[in-house]
Write an enzyme that holds these catalytic residues in place. Structure first.
Site, PDB file in Angstrom:
ATOM      1  N   CYS A   2       0.846  -1.178   0.000  1.00 30.46           N
ATOM      2  CA  CYS A   2       0.000   0.000   0.000  1.00 30.46           C
ATOM      3  C   CYS A   2       0.883   1.228   0.000  1.00 30.46           C
ATOM      4  O   CYS A   2       2.072   1.147   0.271  1.00 30.46           O
ATOM      5  CB  CYS A   2      -0.864   0.016   1.254  1.00 30.46           C
ATOM      6  SG  CYS A   2      -1.709  -1.538   1.535  1.00 30.46           S
ATOM      7  N   TRP A  75      -3.882  -1.860  -1.136  1.00 25.74           N
ATOM      8  CA  TRP A  75      -3.876  -3.101  -1.913  1.00 25.74           C
ATOM      9  C   TRP A  75      -4.287  -4.180  -0.922  1.00 25.74           C
ATOM     10  O   TRP A  75      -3.534  -4.502   0.004  1.00 25.74           O
ATOM     11  CB  TRP A  75      -2.470  -3.359  -2.465  1.00 25.74           C
ATOM     12  CG  TRP A  75      -2.357  -4.513  -3.404  1.00 25.74           C
ATOM     13  CD1 TRP A  75      -2.544  -4.499  -4.746  1.00 25.74           C
ATOM     14  CD2 TRP A  75      -1.993  -5.859  -3.073  1.00 25.74           C
ATOM     15  NE1 TRP A  75      -2.326  -5.748  -5.275  1.00 25.74           N
ATOM     16  CE2 TRP A  75      -1.993  -6.602  -4.278  1.00 25.74           C
ATOM     17  CE3 TRP A  75      -1.672  -6.521  -1.893  1.00 25.74           C
ATOM     18  CZ2 TRP A  75      -1.672  -7.957  -4.327  1.00 25.74           C
ATOM     19  CZ3 TRP A  75      -1.362  -7.873  -1.940  1.00 25.74           C
ATOM     20  CH2 TRP A  75      -1.366  -8.576  -3.146  1.00 25.74           C
ATOM     21  N   ASN A  99       0.821  -0.334   6.067  1.00 24.04           N
ATOM     22  CA  ASN A  99       1.227  -1.189   4.953  1.00 24.04           C
ATOM     23  C   ASN A  99       1.902  -2.405   5.570  1.00 24.04           C
ATOM     24  O   ASN A  99       2.808  -2.246   6.382  1.00 24.04           O
ATOM     25  CB  ASN A  99       2.207  -0.406   4.058  1.00 24.04           C
ATOM     26  CG  ASN A  99       2.820  -1.271   2.984  1.00 24.04           C
ATOM     27  OD1 ASN A  99       2.289  -2.320   2.647  1.00 24.04           O
ATOM     28  ND2 ASN A  99       3.942  -0.819   2.442  1.00 24.04           N
ATOM     29  N   GLY A 100       1.474  -3.610   5.199  1.00 25.47           N
ATOM     30  CA  GLY A 100       2.101  -4.811   5.767  1.00 25.47           C
ATOM     31  C   GLY A 100       1.048  -5.788   6.238  1.00 25.47           C
ATOM     32  O   GLY A 100      -0.137  -5.650   5.907  1.00 25.47           O
ATOM     33  N   GLU A 480       9.345 -13.281 -20.491  1.00 21.57           N
ATOM     34  CA  GLU A 480       9.077 -11.886 -20.129  1.00 21.57           C
ATOM     35  C   GLU A 480       7.978 -11.278 -21.018  1.00 21.57           C
ATOM     36  O   GLU A 480       7.103 -10.563 -20.533  1.00 21.57           O
ATOM     37  CB  GLU A 480      10.385 -11.078 -20.222  1.00 21.57           C
ATOM     38  CG  GLU A 480      10.269  -9.596 -19.946  1.00 21.57           C
ATOM     39  CD  GLU A 480       9.765  -9.236 -18.554  1.00 21.57           C
ATOM     40  OE1 GLU A 480       9.634 -10.125 -17.691  1.00 21.57           O
ATOM     41  OE2 GLU A 480       9.466  -8.050 -18.345  1.00 21.57           O
ATOM     42  N   LYS A 484       4.503  -9.820 -19.581  1.00 24.66           N
ATOM     43  CA  LYS A 484       4.042  -8.440 -19.823  1.00 24.66           C
ATOM     44  C   LYS A 484       2.622  -8.455 -20.365  1.00 24.66           C
ATOM     45  O   LYS A 484       1.784  -7.685 -19.945  1.00 24.66           O
ATOM     46  CB  LYS A 484       4.950  -7.707 -20.831  1.00 24.66           C
ATOM     47  CG  LYS A 484       6.284  -7.237 -20.344  1.00 24.66           C
ATOM     48  CD  LYS A 484       6.267  -6.046 -19.425  1.00 24.66           C
ATOM     49  CE  LYS A 484       6.224  -6.449 -17.988  1.00 24.66           C
ATOM     50  NZ  LYS A 484       7.432  -6.786 -17.325  1.00 24.66           N
ATOM     51  N   GLU A 487       0.044  -9.416 -17.669  1.00 27.25           N
ATOM     52  CA  GLU A 487      -0.101  -8.390 -16.631  1.00 27.25           C
ATOM     53  C   GLU A 487      -0.978  -7.227 -17.055  1.00 27.25           C
ATOM     54  O   GLU A 487      -1.837  -6.797 -16.303  1.00 27.25           O
ATOM     55  CB  GLU A 487       1.272  -7.788 -16.313  1.00 27.25           C
ATOM     56  CG  GLU A 487       2.108  -8.552 -15.365  1.00 27.25           C
ATOM     57  CD  GLU A 487       3.387  -7.791 -15.127  1.00 27.25           C
ATOM     58  OE1 GLU A 487       3.602  -7.393 -13.987  1.00 27.25           O
ATOM     59  OE2 GLU A 487       4.164  -7.581 -16.071  1.00 27.25           O
ATOM     60  N   HIS A 503       7.087 -31.041 -27.082  1.00 21.12           N
ATOM     61  CA  HIS A 503       6.864 -31.947 -25.955  1.00 21.12           C
ATOM     62  C   HIS A 503       5.566 -31.641 -25.218  1.00 21.12           C
ATOM     63  O   HIS A 503       5.400 -32.056 -24.075  1.00 21.12           O
ATOM     64  CB  HIS A 503       8.050 -31.884 -24.989  1.00 21.12           C
ATOM     65  CG  HIS A 503       9.346 -32.271 -25.617  1.00 21.12           C
ATOM     66  ND1 HIS A 503       9.629 -33.565 -25.993  1.00 21.12           N
ATOM     67  CD2 HIS A 503      10.416 -31.525 -26.002  1.00 21.12           C
ATOM     68  CE1 HIS A 503      10.826 -33.604 -26.553  1.00 21.12           C
ATOM     69  NE2 HIS A 503      11.327 -32.373 -26.577  1.00 21.12           N
ATOM     70  N   LYS A 604       3.024  -2.566  -7.252  1.00 21.97           N
ATOM     71  CA  LYS A 604       4.392  -2.347  -7.704  1.00 21.97           C
ATOM     72  C   LYS A 604       5.400  -2.945  -6.735  1.00 21.97           C
ATOM     73  O   LYS A 604       6.446  -3.427  -7.138  1.00 21.97           O
ATOM     74  CB  LYS A 604       4.622  -0.843  -7.849  1.00 21.97           C
ATOM     75  CG  LYS A 604       5.970  -0.462  -8.428  1.00 21.97           C
ATOM     76  CD  LYS A 604       6.046  -0.800  -9.891  1.00 21.97           C
ATOM     77  CE  LYS A 604       7.394  -0.549 -10.502  1.00 21.97           C
ATOM     78  NZ  LYS A 604       7.564  -1.295 -11.764  1.00 21.97           N
TER      79      LYS A 604
END
Ligand code: F6R
Length: 609
Positions: A2, A75, A99-100, A480, A484, A487, A503, A604
């Site tokens: 957060c 968040w 936050n936590g 990657e 991307k 996300e 395979h 983030k």
């Protein structure tokens, strides 16, 4: 995860500092937000579910006139995203943003309930405000109450607290979650992250675990949980405040993609001698002296850079590299000893999984090195040495410029190691460094694909699944590219080592499955990937090929789209190859209308395990 911001100073500025600070922190969390301002000794609170704009609408109907306050963008961890669960949480005139995660919150909650405290939310945070209130009621000062409370709390936290009992202070406490102070003239700030306060102050104090900061308008003190004063250094941060604005781009993600030439150049500059073929890193010698192997760890995109790093280091400096997800390595028995160099890669430097894994490896005897973008972040402080990526603040939740700067750091590190062990000659060193200096210009060229990729995205944004294939050093780039896309556009995408396709994943291929092949031209790998291409075509799969070299056009007609990237030294090709994939994900997300910079469910900085 957060965002926290707090201000004490002049009444005319409070709301603005909090709102602007939260705006800059929205990338940390964004499912609800709230502020508490002390006005004439009374805590006025405003909260809202959803994005910050919802809070702003409410704010426009109210007037605030206090000279101190705290704000939060959330968040969700405990309790769904709702106004009820949004911070600040208030008990008897004490307002808390957090936050936590409080690990023992259930038992604390049960005890508080027995004492008659009523809980108005499903959050773990609410135990903090009630506990402080409980201490205050017993006659403790605000400071003593905060210290008493945090002696009872287990878990991770960064908090900012204001109280009607002493309405001239903000108190901040941290353990495992980042919290900073920023100092001004007759005003002071507290925040979870530098961008929140950057326009107002560059004088930053990074609080450490167990610190309690007492902030007044014209002074501050820091103590430990027992009230003993502790001294913390004041750092001067040279980040440009403009760097945390969008600067004419529609989204931070696009801006940050376009900042890559500069970011890569800044990360190389000042660290190399082209003439001698040498690379210089401060305080690295003691850390690498006598190492037999490297274990690299990271999460998400930072893990992908470890995957590329392995190829580069093993190829150039011939040091064996093992790697793992930071979230996994602690759950096996990794062979770590004094001959091991543990490298933790983290853009934020605050990722809980990475920090915990690094500490575990340190405990087992490894020497530790952090590659991170954020000065004085947790992981950088916990490591024996740090190499900073000079990407500047990365605000878009999807990591772009931090990734390419991590890759260039791995490249420089491999030259450093090769020179140190004598495996890289002067001449090779010079050539490697010359190749590195070509990258900013080559990145500029790759960015010219912007319009072409935009058109490609228009053609492909309605597909529901994508497969990304790569081999060798560009296999991680396939991972990657898929990450991307997932996300920011919420489209299902899988990254695979190209050789693995036959395979299993080949069963998925048909006309509804576009396959993105990442294959810059080199000797063997490129040719092998061409056979994959034929196998996909034979099953009517759609192929987008990212490749380099003059001969690329020979493939026209065999594939649906060919994206030609500039040629460069093969060890550096991932830095170029990832650019069209970043742009592709970006434009697909734009066409789909998703929230590019703050995709749903993501944050983030991931400070929970
Ligand atoms: C992807 C992304 C995440 C992060 C991961 C690790 O775009 O941003 O996968 O890479 O959460 O974060 P850091 O690098 O801050 O440790």
């Amino acid at each position: 995860m957060c965002g926290i911001v707090g201000y004490i100073g002049s009444a005319g500025k409070t709301v603005n500092v909090l709102v602007e600070g939260l705006r800059r922190l929205e990338y940390r969390g964004y499912d609800s937000s709230g502020i508490a301002i002390l006005e004439n000794g009374h805590a006025k609170v405003l909260k809202s579910e959803g994005k910050l704009d919802n809070l702003l609408k409410k704010l426009s109907l109210t007037s605030f006139n206090g000279s101190l306050g705290i704000g939060h963008t959330r968040w969700a961890t405990h309790g769904i995203a709702s106004e009820r669960n949004a911070h600040p949480h208030v008990s008897g005139g004490t307002a808390v943003v957090h936050n936590g995660i409080i690990e023992n919150y259930q038992e604390l909650k049960d005890e508080l309930k027995k004492k008659g405290y009523v809980f108005n939310s499903d959050t773990d945070t609410e135990v903090i405000s009630h506990l402080i209130e409980d201490f205050l009621k017993k006659g403790s000062s605000f400071e003593e109450s905060v210290r008493g409370t945090f002696k009872l709390i287990e878990g991770s936290y960064a908090v900012a607290i204001v109280s009607e009992r002493e309405p001239d202070k903000i108190i901040g406490v941290r353990r495992f979650s980042p919290l900073i102070l920023a100092l001004g003239e007759n005003e002071n700030f507290i925040a979870s992250d530098i961008p929140a306060v950057l326009p107002y102050s560059r004088k930053i104090i990074f609080l450490e675990d167990g610190d309690v900061a007492i902030l007044e308008r014209d002074r501050f003190r820091i103590t430990d949980l027992n009230g003993h004063e502790v001294k913390r250094e004041i750092f001067s941060i040279n980040w440009d405040p403009v760097a945390v604005e969008k600067g004419g781009y529609k989204h931070f993600m696009l801006k940050e993609i376009h900042e890559q030439p500069h970011a890569v150049l800044d990360t190389i500059r000042g660290r190399v001698s082209e003439e001698k073929g040498d690379v210089y890193f401060e305080d690295l010698e003691n850390v690498v002296n006598g190492i037999k192997r490297i274990v690299a760890i990271g999460c998400g995109t930072s893990y992908h850079s470890c995957l590329v790093g392995r190829y580069i280091i093993e190829n150039i400096s011939k040091v064996p590299v093992e790697l793992d997800f930071a979230s996994e390595i602690r759950y096996r028995e990794p062979i770590i000893d004094e001959g091991t160099l543990a490298i933790a890669v983290s853009q934020s430097g605050e990722t809980a999984d990475t920090s915990e894994a690094l500490l575990e490896m340190k405990k087992r005897g490894a020497r530790t090195l952090a590659i991170t973008n954020v000065p004085k972040s947790k992981i950088s402080r916990e490591s024996d040495a740090v190499i900073y990526t000079y990407a500047g603040p990365e605000i878009g939740v999807a990591s772009t410029k931090a990734f390419t700067t991590q890759l260039i750091v791995f490249y420089l590190l491999s030259i450093y190691l090769g020179r140190y062990t004598g495996r890289v000659s002067d001449q090779e060193g010079r050539r490697f460094i010359r190749d590195a200096f070509r990258m900013p210009q080559l990145l500029e060229m790759a960015l010219k694909l912007d319009q072409e990729i935009k058109e490609l995205a228009m053609e492909f944004y309605h597909y529901r699944n994508f497969l990304y294939l790569g081999r060798g050093i560009n296999y991680p780039i396939a991972l990657e590219g898929a990450l991307k896309l997932k996300e920011v556009s919420y489209i299902h995408a899988e990254g695979y080592a190209a050789g693995e396709m036959k395979h299993g994943p080949i069963a998925l291929v048909d006309e509804s499955m576009p396959v993105v092949i990442v294959a810059p031209r080199d000797g063997i790998v490129y040719k092998k990937i061409l056979s994959n291409l034929q196998e996909i075509r034979a099953r009517r799969g759609k192929v987008i090929l990212i490749t380099s070299g003059e001969e690329a056009h020979e493939l026209n007609g065999q594939i649906d789209r060919l994206i030609k990237i500039p040629d460069c030294a093969y060890m550096l090709s991932p830095i170029i190859a990832v650019v069209p994939l970043q742009l592709f994900a970006y434009y697909i997300a734009v066409y789909k209308g998703t929230d590019v910079d703050q995709p749903r469910n993501l944050a983030k900085v991931v400070t929970v395990e």
